[in-house]
Design a protein around this motif. Structure first.
Motif, PDB file in Angstrom:
ATOM      1  N   THR A 100      -3.768   2.965 -11.766  1.00 20.76           N
ATOM      2  CA  THR A 100      -3.624   3.911 -10.665  1.00 20.76           C
ATOM      3  C   THR A 100      -4.949   4.506 -10.260  1.00 20.76           C
ATOM      4  O   THR A 100      -5.212   4.750  -9.084  1.00 20.76           O
ATOM      5  N   GLU A 115      -1.242  -0.876  -3.913  1.00 17.04           N
ATOM      6  CA  GLU A 115      -0.353  -0.818  -5.077  1.00 17.04           C
ATOM      7  C   GLU A 115      -0.323  -2.156  -5.810  1.00 17.04           C
ATOM      8  O   GLU A 115      -0.285  -2.206  -7.031  1.00 17.04           O
ATOM      9  N   ILE A 140       0.831  -1.201   0.000  1.00 15.74           N
ATOM     10  CA  ILE A 140       0.000   0.000   0.000  1.00 15.74           C
ATOM     11  C   ILE A 140       0.866   1.252   0.000  1.00 15.74           C
ATOM     12  O   ILE A 140       2.032   1.223   0.405  1.00 15.74           O
ATOM     13  N   ARG A 143      -3.845   3.108  -0.301  1.00 13.96           N
ATOM     14  CA  ARG A 143      -4.270   2.544  -1.581  1.00 13.96           C
ATOM     15  C   ARG A 143      -3.418   1.327  -1.930  1.00 13.96           C
ATOM     16  O   ARG A 143      -2.205   1.331  -1.744  1.00 13.96           O
ATOM     17  N   ARG A 187      -7.281   1.555  -8.466  1.00 13.00           N
ATOM     18  CA  ARG A 187      -6.792   0.717  -7.375  1.00 13.00           C
ATOM     19  C   ARG A 187      -7.634   0.961  -6.127  1.00 13.00           C
ATOM     20  O   ARG A 187      -7.912   2.107  -5.772  1.00 13.00           O
ATOM     21  N   PRO A 188      -8.034  -0.093  -5.439  1.00 18.25           N
ATOM     22  CA  PRO A 188      -8.891   0.106  -4.252  1.00 18.25           C
ATOM     23  C   PRO A 188      -8.077   0.563  -3.052  1.00 18.25           C
ATOM     24  O   PRO A 188      -6.874   0.309  -2.952  1.00 18.25           O
ATOM     25  N   ASP A 189      -8.725   1.235  -2.134  1.00 20.98           N
ATOM     26  CA  ASP A 189      -8.138   1.521  -0.834  1.00 20.98           C
ATOM     27  C   ASP A 189      -8.336   0.304   0.057  1.00 20.98           C
ATOM     28  O   ASP A 189      -9.331  -0.407  -0.058  1.00 20.98           O
TER      29      ASP A 189
END
Length: 653
Positions: free
Chosen positions: A268, A249, A242, A247, A271-273
């Protein structure tokens, strides 16, 4: 059967299969092999009657393939060597290929070099399906899944003595990076003889994949998760790299399985948190190393509701984007509330809300099954608030007779009714003035009293029974119930306007069986019983703790309290063992053994045995070869009592 005859029959079987198109009649595993056979014939134009010799690429080509995966090979080397040390004496060789099927690393017995090289089990061998036909490596590449290609599963008739097992290794974006394979020149005929080989290959493939992930993202914060708190630090299955904002990576294969859109990690913008995958806030993530001694924290997965335990792997060189200092991570400590839980996601959210609202005069509605500790939570909110110096008054709306509840709540003046006290009585609401009024089982309050309670909440005053003028009161109301108030409102037995007055915020308590911190709860309940003088100082042995953790606890913490009191009464030497627990806390397997033992025993001379062993129940249990709870049950059935056990017997009844 000669080798040539076996090969001819194998060729005929492939051709017959291709002509009959009989995929529908095959098992799922056979379907995978069948799809590969069809690709070999229809897409690659391979002829099963024309076997191909093994293709070994040149040294220059091999070096180019090895250079393209150089960093990966450096990471994989330890896992490859460890796996080979476990399988070498079983006759296997080990191949590690790149994503195109070229063997870039090989370990085998040099005594059989010539045979192995001829079979293609060698460094530089091409095991792509397009060239070698159906085989473990090539078909693994095409199907993107682990498999065993056993003997006649192979397309090439010269391979029908081989058994090969392969598992894919994916990069952090989910793309095929390599294939791990173990193979043998000769093997038993049965396909299931390779079941363990498949499991072992998959295990090491995952270990190598995760080691590569950790190497790739060693400069970033990595969140490591697992379903077990004890193993997350050493063998956490789910990995997320993350950034400073939480977030994701990248994630390993297991981690991507928890993401709603596993492919989103490469974009980018999409991408989920991590906070969208788990029920948590960003500060919960950064505080993982500081909140608990084991540096592990529990989180609930949003999509599945499962509980996962997370540890944080900090980069060796901290980046400015990782606000992981203890000062930033530390959450406000409120001892009265913090003591109610260790690390459970639902409790953390509930207690976090309670902390923020403890000094606000909004109504709180505590929801939870019977026995989950609703009053304990209400008392902790009161004790941690600015009202803590005034009274906490608890009212069980289901326990007070309906004929008395009005006078109990609102009080009465002198002469209000026959039998009233001469000087009247201050009601429970008035007694809570300046403090907290806890209304337990609010769903059982009669409708007419709901109306009067609503007026109290709206106007801040009460009218005692028989009084002419109201009395001002200022108390914070916390209500609790195990019932569905929404359904009660629909049935007309609970006022909707009262519900909204009471429900300024909802605090939900999970059942004991759902809590990730069950062991903490068990230890805390035992400690409280000891501190309150209800139990002497005892400890819980590991076998008893395992049974307590495995039990479903339909009665929740209240049942746990009784079970520990029972266990203390039956235990010897200050140590609670599994045999001291109430029978309902034992797993079915233990009970079935006990029942079988009981059938074999005649407990009729039980009193004599107790006297002979000086009322040492452990000795009597060993004599009959049953557990102590069984002895106590026999004592009850036969009406045998002894001063030491009277308290236990009353509690059980």
């Amino acid at each position: 059967m000669t080798t040539q005859l076996a090969q001819r029959r194998h060729i005929d079987a492939i051709l017959s299969y291709a002509d009959n198109n009989a995929l529908a009649n095959l098992s799922p595993e056979s379907e995978l092999i069948g799809r590969s056979w069809k690709r070999c014939i229809n897409e690659y134009g391979l002829d099963p009657s024309q076997p191909r010799s093994a293709r070994i690429v040149t040294q220059q080509t091999l070096r180019e393939h090895q250079d393209s995966v150089d960093e990966f090979l450096d990471v994989a080397r330890a896992g490859v060597e460890q796996l080979y040390s476990n399988i070498a004496n079983l006759g296997y060789v080990l191949l590690l290929t790149d994503h195109r099927g070229i063997t870039v690393q090989y370990l085998g017995d040099r005594r059989y070099d010539q045979r192995l090289r001829k079979a293609g089990l060698y460094l530089g061998a091409d095991w792509s399906e397009q060239y070698a036909g159906t085989c473990a490596v090539g078909t693994c590449i095409q199907e993107q899944q682990a498999l065993t290609c056993h003997r006649v599963d192979h397309f090439d008739a010269t391979h029908i003595n081989l058994t090969c097992t392969s598992a894919p290794i994916l990069d952090p974006m989910g793309n095929l990076l390599a294939v791990l394979d173990i193979s043998a020149l000769d093997s038993p005929n049965a396909h299931n003889s390779q079941t363990f080989a498949l499991h072992l290959t998959q295990l090491y493939a995952r270990m190598i994949e995760d080691a590569y992930f950790l190497r790739r993202y060693r400069k970033q914060v990595i969140v490591r998760c697992d379903g077990s708190r004890e193993f997350v630090q050493v063998n956490g299955k789910y990995l997320f790299a993350i950034d400073g904002g939480g977030r994701v990576e990248a994630a390993n294969t297991a981690g991507r399985s928890l993401m709603l859109d596993p492919g989103s990690g490469s974009d980018t913008e999409t991408r989920p948190d991590l906070t969208s995958l788990f029920e948590c806030e960003l500060r919960d993530i950064w505080s993982i190393p500081y909140d608990h001694d084991d540096q592990v924290k529990a989180f609930r997965h949003c999509a599945s509701g499962r509980t996962f335990f997370a540890a944080l792997i900090q980069p060796r060189v901290k980046t400015p984007a990782s606000p992981s200092s203890e000062a930033h991570a530390a959450e406000e400590r409120v001892p009265q509330l913090d003591a109610l839980a260790a690390d459970d996601p639902v409790m953390r959210r509930t207690l976090g809300l309670a902390k923020r609202l403890r000094n606000r005069d909004v109504g709180l509605l505590v929801l939870g099954e019977t026995g989950t500790g609703k009053e304990i939570l209400a008392r902790a909110v009161h004790a941690s608030s600015h009202r803590s110096r005034r009274a906490f008054v608890a009212v069980n709306c289901a326990a007070i007779p309906e004929s008395l509840i009005e006078s109990e709540l609102f009080g009465y003046v002198s002469g209000a009714f026959t039998g009233a006290r001469t000087r009247g009585m201050r009601g429970l609401i008035q007694q809570a003035d300046g403090g907290t009024l806890f209304l337990d089982e609010i769903g059982d309050m009669p409708l007419q009293l709901q109306t009067r309670l609503l007026r109290v909440l709206a106007e801040g005053e009460i009218l005692p029974v028989g009084a002419d003028s109201p009395v001002k009161v200022n108390c914070r109301v916390i209500a609790a119930t195990h019932q569905d108030l929404g359904q009660l409102i629909e049935r007309g037995s609970f006022r909707a306007d009262l519900y909204y007055r009471l429900n300024g915020a909802t605090l939900r308590l999970p059942s004991l069986s759902q809590r990730a911190d069950r062991q903490h709860v068990i230890n805390r309940v035992l400690a409280n019983l000891i501190e309150q003088g209800e139990l002497p100082d005892v400890r819980i042995r590991a076998d008893a703790m395992s049974a307590l953790l495995a039990y479903s606890w339909p009665g929740n913490i209240r049942q746990l309290d009784n079970a520990l009191a029972f266990a203390e009464a039956t235990c010897d030497n200050g140590e609670i063992t599994v045999n001291d627990l109430p029978e309902e806390c034992l797993c079915e397997q233990v009970l079935s053994v006990e029942e079988a033992d009981e059938e074999r025993c005649d407990p009729s001379p039980l009193l004599e045995a107790l006297v002979t062993h000086q009322w040492n129940v452990s000795e009597v249990a060993r004599f009959y070869k049953v557990s102590r709870p069984t002895i106590y049950r026999w004592m009850q059935h036969q009406g045998i009592q002894h001063a030491r056990f009277l308290g236990k017997l009353k509690r059980e009844q």
